[in-house]
Design an enzyme around this catalytic site. Structure first.
Site, mmCIF file in Angstrom:
data_model
loop_
_atom_site.group_PDB
_atom_site.id
_atom_site.type_symbol
_atom_site.label_atom_id
_atom_site.label_comp_id
_atom_site.label_asym_id
_atom_site.label_seq_id
_atom_site.Cartn_x
_atom_site.Cartn_y
_atom_site.Cartn_z
ATOM 1 N N ALA A 186 0.803 -1.228 0.000
ATOM 2 C CA ALA A 186 0.000 0.000 0.000
ATOM 3 C C ALA A 186 0.831 1.271 0.000
ATOM 4 O O ALA A 186 0.268 2.368 0.007
ATOM 5 C CB ALA A 186 -0.934 0.000 1.207
ATOM 6 N N GLY A 226 1.852 3.134 -5.803
ATOM 7 C CA GLY A 226 1.214 2.518 -6.956
ATOM 8 C C GLY A 226 -0.220 2.076 -6.739
ATOM 9 O O GLY A 226 -1.038 2.773 -6.141
ATOM 10 N N VAL A 244 6.035 -9.420 3.003
ATOM 11 C CA VAL A 244 5.233 -10.585 2.590
ATOM 12 C C VAL A 244 6.096 -11.820 2.354
ATOM 13 O O VAL A 244 5.604 -12.948 2.412
ATOM 14 C CB VAL A 244 4.394 -10.289 1.330
ATOM 15 C CG1 VAL A 244 3.402 -9.170 1.574
ATOM 16 C CG2 VAL A 244 5.267 -9.999 0.112
ATOM 17 N N ASN A 246 -1.882 -7.235 -3.568
ATOM 18 C CA ASN A 246 -1.225 -6.402 -4.576
ATOM 19 C C ASN A 246 0.298 -6.461 -4.559
ATOM 20 O O ASN A 246 0.935 -6.235 -5.583
ATOM 21 C CB ASN A 246 -1.692 -4.953 -4.361
ATOM 22 C CG ASN A 246 -0.824 -3.945 -5.065
ATOM 23 O OD1 ASN A 246 -0.828 -3.838 -6.288
ATOM 24 N ND2 ASN A 246 -0.049 -3.196 -4.284
ATOM 25 N N SER A 264 -1.014 -9.678 -14.189
ATOM 26 C CA SER A 264 -0.390 -8.849 -15.222
ATOM 27 C C SER A 264 -0.745 -9.444 -16.577
ATOM 28 O O SER A 264 -1.094 -10.630 -16.669
ATOM 29 C CB SER A 264 1.133 -8.851 -15.042
ATOM 30 O OG SER A 264 1.783 -8.305 -16.178
ATOM 31 N N TYR A 288 9.795 -13.117 -14.439
ATOM 32 C CA TYR A 288 8.646 -12.297 -14.083
ATOM 33 C C TYR A 288 7.366 -12.883 -14.681
ATOM 34 O O TYR A 288 6.351 -13.028 -13.990
ATOM 35 C CB TYR A 288 8.827 -10.853 -14.555
ATOM 36 C CG TYR A 288 7.609 -10.007 -14.294
ATOM 37 C CD1 TYR A 288 7.248 -9.678 -12.983
ATOM 38 C CD2 TYR A 288 6.800 -9.552 -15.333
ATOM 39 C CE1 TYR A 288 6.104 -8.911 -12.726
ATOM 40 C CE2 TYR A 288 5.665 -8.793 -15.083
ATOM 41 C CZ TYR A 288 5.320 -8.483 -13.775
ATOM 42 O OH TYR A 288 4.187 -7.746 -13.525
ATOM 43 N N LYS A 293 3.966 -14.398 -12.730
ATOM 44 C CA LYS A 293 2.600 -13.921 -12.956
ATOM 45 C C LYS A 293 1.710 -15.029 -13.533
ATOM 46 O O LYS A 293 0.496 -15.047 -13.285
ATOM 47 C CB LYS A 293 2.608 -12.681 -13.849
ATOM 48 C CG LYS A 293 3.156 -11.448 -13.129
ATOM 49 C CD LYS A 293 2.361 -11.132 -11.852
ATOM 50 C CE LYS A 293 2.834 -9.888 -11.148
ATOM 51 N NZ LYS A 293 2.059 -9.588 -9.922
ATOM 52 N N GLY A 345 -2.075 -4.056 -17.984
ATOM 53 C CA GLY A 345 -1.017 -3.881 -18.969
ATOM 54 C C GLY A 345 -0.113 -2.726 -18.553
ATOM 55 O O GLY A 345 0.151 -2.541 -17.363
ATOM 56 N N GLU A 390 5.420 3.375 -9.920
ATOM 57 C CA GLU A 390 6.796 3.163 -9.462
ATOM 58 C C GLU A 390 7.366 1.829 -9.958
ATOM 59 O O GLU A 390 8.565 1.584 -9.901
ATOM 60 C CB GLU A 390 6.783 3.176 -7.929
ATOM 61 C CG GLU A 390 8.102 3.422 -7.253
ATOM 62 C CD GLU A 390 7.941 3.466 -5.734
ATOM 63 O OE1 GLU A 390 7.941 2.389 -5.105
ATOM 64 O OE2 GLU A 390 7.809 4.574 -5.186
#
Length: 252
Positions: free
Chosen positions: A10, A13, A61, A87, A140, A153, A157, A184, A189
């Site tokens: 939080a 972004g 996390v 998130n 994503s 990455y 996702k 997309g 940031e």
């Protein structure tokens, strides 16, 4: 009685935009992240501006003990979580497979898969006990397609996509909604982090585009979270108008 939303990542972004959106609509907000100063500043702004209750929780996390302690240690009045905005996540580096940093790979796997799952499981247990709740996972377009130099990455996702499907099946008997949101190109940031603070490289990602902004995603998430009880958007890909998918852009 105000509903409660729990938001990871939080401090910037999408997460910060979601905190503002839900607070503006009378949700009590649990905001989490690693940067205590940013969390405290955001908590103060939300409390002052929207007159809602805000609980900042500082934890990583990637550390499952910290996740368990934070969620299990919630005061009873905060355990009735209606919405989880899962998130927290990042991209680190953009290199060919054979040249990629293993440290970057570890960071992405630990954050985007393991940390993502730790939080979802911990919060889902509170929802299961109440037989209600909504988990909204941030994926994503990279969850749908693999692009050059996106290797790990994209893999993380894709895992978010698969885990979202798994949650939806396993939590179905408890009437818990699971929504996966797949943005997309979005100017946050995120790109600066990916390129290790190189602002010029980050800006090139959006050259010739009017990209999404964090508030666009927050609006979409809030819409999904406020549909009637019998309605769930399972999977949603959202791009700017000038982007068709991972590969096709109309750059001016």
């Amino acid at each position: 009685m105000n509903k409660t939303v729990f938001i990871t990542g939080a401090t910037a972004g999408f997460g910060q935009a979601c905190a503002r959106k839900f607070a503006a609509n009378n949700y009590n907000v649990i905001i989490t992240g690693r940067r205590q100063d940013r969390l405290e500043q955001l908590a103060e702004v939300l409390t002052r501006t929207y007159s809602v209750a805000v609980l900042p929780l500082v934890f990583d996390v990637r550390n499952r003990e910290q996740v368990s302690a934070a969620v299990d240690g919630l005061p009873e009045t905060w355990k009735q979580i209606d919405v989880l905005v899962n998130n927290a996540g990042l991209a680190a580096g953009k290199d060919d497979f054979d040249q990629a940093s293993l440290d970057d790979w570890d960071t992405m796997v630990d954050t985007n898969i393991k940390g993502f799952a730790y939080v979802a499981q911990a919060v889902s247990r509170l929802m299961v006990a109440r037989k209600r709740g909504h988990i909204i996972n941030l994926g994503s377009v990279a969850a749908k397609q693999v692009y050059a130099q996106g290797n790990m990455y994209c893999a993380t996702k894709h895992a978010v996509d698969a885990l979202s499907q798994g949650m939806r099946i396993d939590l179905l008997p408890y009437h818990i909604k699971v929504t996966a949101i797949h943005p997309g190109a979005a100017n946050t940031e995120f790109s600066t982090v990916r390129f290790k603070g190189d602002r010029i490289a980050a800006d090139k990602v959006y050259e010739g585009l009017i990209p999404l902004i964090a508030e666009d995603i927050a609006e979409t998430i809030f819409y999904c979270a406020t549909l009637p009880e019998h309605v769930c958007i399972n999977d949603l890909v959202i791009t700017c108008t000038q982007q068709a998918d991972c590969f096709y852009y109309d750059r001016e």
